[in-house]
Scaffold this motif. Structure first.
Motif, PDB file in Angstrom:
ATOM      1  N   TYR A  63      20.327  31.972  66.192  1.00 32.93           N
ATOM      2  CA  TYR A  63      19.142  32.677  65.814  1.00 32.93           C
ATOM      3  C   TYR A  63      18.440  34.420  66.272  1.00 32.93           C
ATOM      4  CZ  TYR A  63      16.144  28.122  67.346  1.00 32.93           C
ATOM      5  OH  TYR A  63      15.879  26.159  67.790  1.00 32.93           O
ATOM      6  N   TRP A 173      14.101  25.497  72.364  1.00 27.60           N
ATOM      7  CA  TRP A 173      13.880  23.963  71.874  1.00 27.60           C
ATOM      8  C   TRP A 173      12.869  23.786  70.755  1.00 27.60           C
ATOM      9  CZ3 TRP A 173      18.017  21.168  71.520  1.00 27.60           C
ATOM     10  CH2 TRP A 173      18.022  20.183  71.622  1.00 27.60           C
ATOM     11  N   GLN A 174      13.288  23.357  69.385  1.00 30.09           N
ATOM     12  CA  GLN A 174      12.341  22.815  67.651  1.00 30.09           C
ATOM     13  C   GLN A 174      11.467  22.432  68.199  1.00 30.09           C
ATOM     14  OE1 GLN A 174      15.745  21.995  68.069  1.00 30.09           O
ATOM     15  NE2 GLN A 174      16.377  19.561  67.515  1.00 30.09           N
ATOM     16  N   ASN A 175      10.474  21.993  70.258  1.00 30.30           N
ATOM     17  CA  ASN A 175       9.508  21.377  69.972  1.00 30.30           C
ATOM     18  C   ASN A 175       9.395  21.431  71.208  1.00 30.30           C
ATOM     19  OD1 ASN A 175      10.468  18.917  71.125  1.00 30.30           O
ATOM     20  ND2 ASN A 175      11.114  18.555  69.236  1.00 30.30           N
ATOM     21  N   LEU A 207       7.986  27.417  70.347  1.00 32.14           N
ATOM     22  CA  LEU A 207       7.949  27.275  68.684  1.00 32.14           C
ATOM     23  C   LEU A 207       7.901  25.557  69.240  1.00 32.14           C
ATOM     24  CD1 LEU A 207      12.154  27.414  68.718  1.00 32.14           C
ATOM     25  CD2 LEU A 207      10.534  27.688  66.690  1.00 32.14           C
ATOM     26  N   PRO A 209       7.492  22.343  65.766  1.00 32.15           N
ATOM     27  CA  PRO A 209       8.061  21.369  64.353  1.00 32.15           C
ATOM     28  C   PRO A 209       7.605  22.587  62.787  1.00 32.15           C
ATOM     29  CG  PRO A 209       7.537  20.353  65.868  1.00 32.15           C
ATOM     30  CD  PRO A 209       6.774  21.113  66.380  1.00 32.15           C
ATOM     31  N   ILE A 212      10.313  25.596  61.669  1.00 29.91           N
ATOM     32  CA  ILE A 212      11.416  25.142  62.360  1.00 29.91           C
ATOM     33  C   ILE A 212      11.683  24.734  60.700  1.00 29.91           C
ATOM     34  CG2 ILE A 212      13.255  23.082  62.624  1.00 29.91           C
ATOM     35  CD1 ILE A 212      11.815  25.097  65.259  1.00 29.91           C
ATOM     36  N   ILE A 217      16.939  22.765  63.358  1.00 29.66           N
ATOM     37  CA  ILE A 217      17.132  23.479  64.079  1.00 29.66           C
ATOM     38  C   ILE A 217      16.782  24.603  64.460  1.00 29.66           C
ATOM     39  CG2 ILE A 217      19.208  23.818  65.883  1.00 29.66           C
ATOM     40  CD1 ILE A 217      21.220  21.524  64.276  1.00 29.66           C
ATOM     41  N   HIS A 218      17.324  25.563  63.877  1.00 30.84           N
ATOM     42  CA  HIS A 218      16.898  26.753  63.105  1.00 30.84           C
ATOM     43  C   HIS A 218      15.239  27.591  62.935  1.00 30.84           C
ATOM     44  CE1 HIS A 218      20.930  26.313  62.969  1.00 30.84           C
ATOM     45  NE2 HIS A 218      20.803  27.765  64.166  1.00 30.84           N
ATOM     46  N   PRO A 219      14.471  27.963  63.120  1.00 30.31           N
ATOM     47  CA  PRO A 219      13.467  28.739  62.543  1.00 30.31           C
ATOM     48  C   PRO A 219      13.433  29.066  60.549  1.00 30.31           C
ATOM     49  CG  PRO A 219      14.047  30.150  65.009  1.00 30.31           C
ATOM     50  CD  PRO A 219      15.108  28.850  64.263  1.00 30.31           C
ATOM     51  N   GLY A 223       8.789  31.162  60.777  1.00 31.44           N
ATOM     52  CA  GLY A 223       9.307  30.739  61.887  1.00 31.44           C
ATOM     53  C   GLY A 223       9.478  32.005  62.890  1.00 31.44           C
TER      54      GLY A 223
END
Length: 253
Positions: A63, A173-175, A207, A209, A212, A217-219, A223
């Motif tokens: 990240y 975390w992505q959500n 973060l 969805p 992402i 997983i990654h922005p 993002g």
């Protein structure tokens, strides 16, 4: 003859008086000032020395380092530092963490604690921002070892940079529905922050969805820009303002 003698005597007397007057004037010109004086407080310098630009050290994983589709210069760390006007140093390697060594990405990668000596020798820092932790969820023995590893590293980091202001980010975390293990990580990092004099920053709402990338997983680029805005907002809410270069007394120029 006696009249001439008198005139001569008077001339000598006048000459002597002149010498005495001149001596008095010269002496008075070098006399000490009175026992008090009024300082000239109205004068101010027309310019002042520029302030030193602050330096921030971001420590983390992909990240912070960058990943597929996002260059290192495009991560939230770089973008946030740019917004703050700070010099940015990066100690980040994809797949690493407080426990995770990132060897699946490179055999040269290592956990945070094993990079610390190198980091200390390479960088100075006024501020330090540490993120990461989600990669540690995949490490065998995570449940019993994470708290010890994180505490050991963050204490050592504080000792290595005793004058730096530290900010510890809750693992991303992505959500808004992370696994329970990651929630526990966040609680551990928050507790350690209080013990090492660092500031904990809760990133649980940063973060969503839509931010992402396709890997889940990654922005994405967008993002990372939003994360940078969140980072700057968090810093400013804690009393830090963007750096402004130039003389402090520029109004006088």
């Amino acid at each position: 003859m006696r009249f001439l003698d008198v005139r001569h005597y008077v001339a000598m007397l006048l000459a002597l008086v002149s010498v005495v007057v001149v001596a008095v004037v010269l002496f008075d010109g070098h006399s000490a000032p009175p026992p008090y004086s009024t300082p000239d407080t109205a004068r101010e310098p027309l310019s002042a020395e520029p302030r030193a630009r602050p330096t921030v050290l971001f420590i983390g994983d992909s990240y912070t380092a960058g990943h597929i589709g996002v260059k290192g210069s495009q991560t939230f760390a770089r973008l946030a530092a740019d917004q703050m006007g700070w010099i940015c140093n990066i100690d980040a390697e994809g797949g690493t963490g407080y426990l995770a060594d990132g060897r699946e990405n490179s055999t040269d990668f290592a956990p945070y604690i094993k990079r610390l000596a190198r980091t200390r020798s390479q960088y100075l820092a006024d501020y330090i921002v540490v993120s990461g932790g989600r990669n540690d969820l995949e490490v065998a023995g995570f449940e019993s070892n994470f708290a010890t590893a994180a505490s050991r590293y963050l204490r050592a980091l504080h000792e290595a940079f005793p004058d730096a202001k530290m900010f510890l980010l809750a693992p991303f975390w992505q959500n808004d529905n992370p696994p329970e293990a990651l929630r526990q990580e966040r609680a551990v990092i928050e507790a350690i922050a209080a013990n090492v004099g660092a500031t904990f920053i809760n990133t649980s709402t940063w973060l969503n969805p839509k931010m992402i990338s396709g890997d889940g997983i990654h922005p994405s680029l967008g993002g990372h820009r939003e994360l940078a805005d969140e980072m700057v907002s968090a810093l400013r809410s804690r009393g830090l303002e963007p750096f402004e270069s130039g003389p402090l007394a520029a109004a006088h120029s």
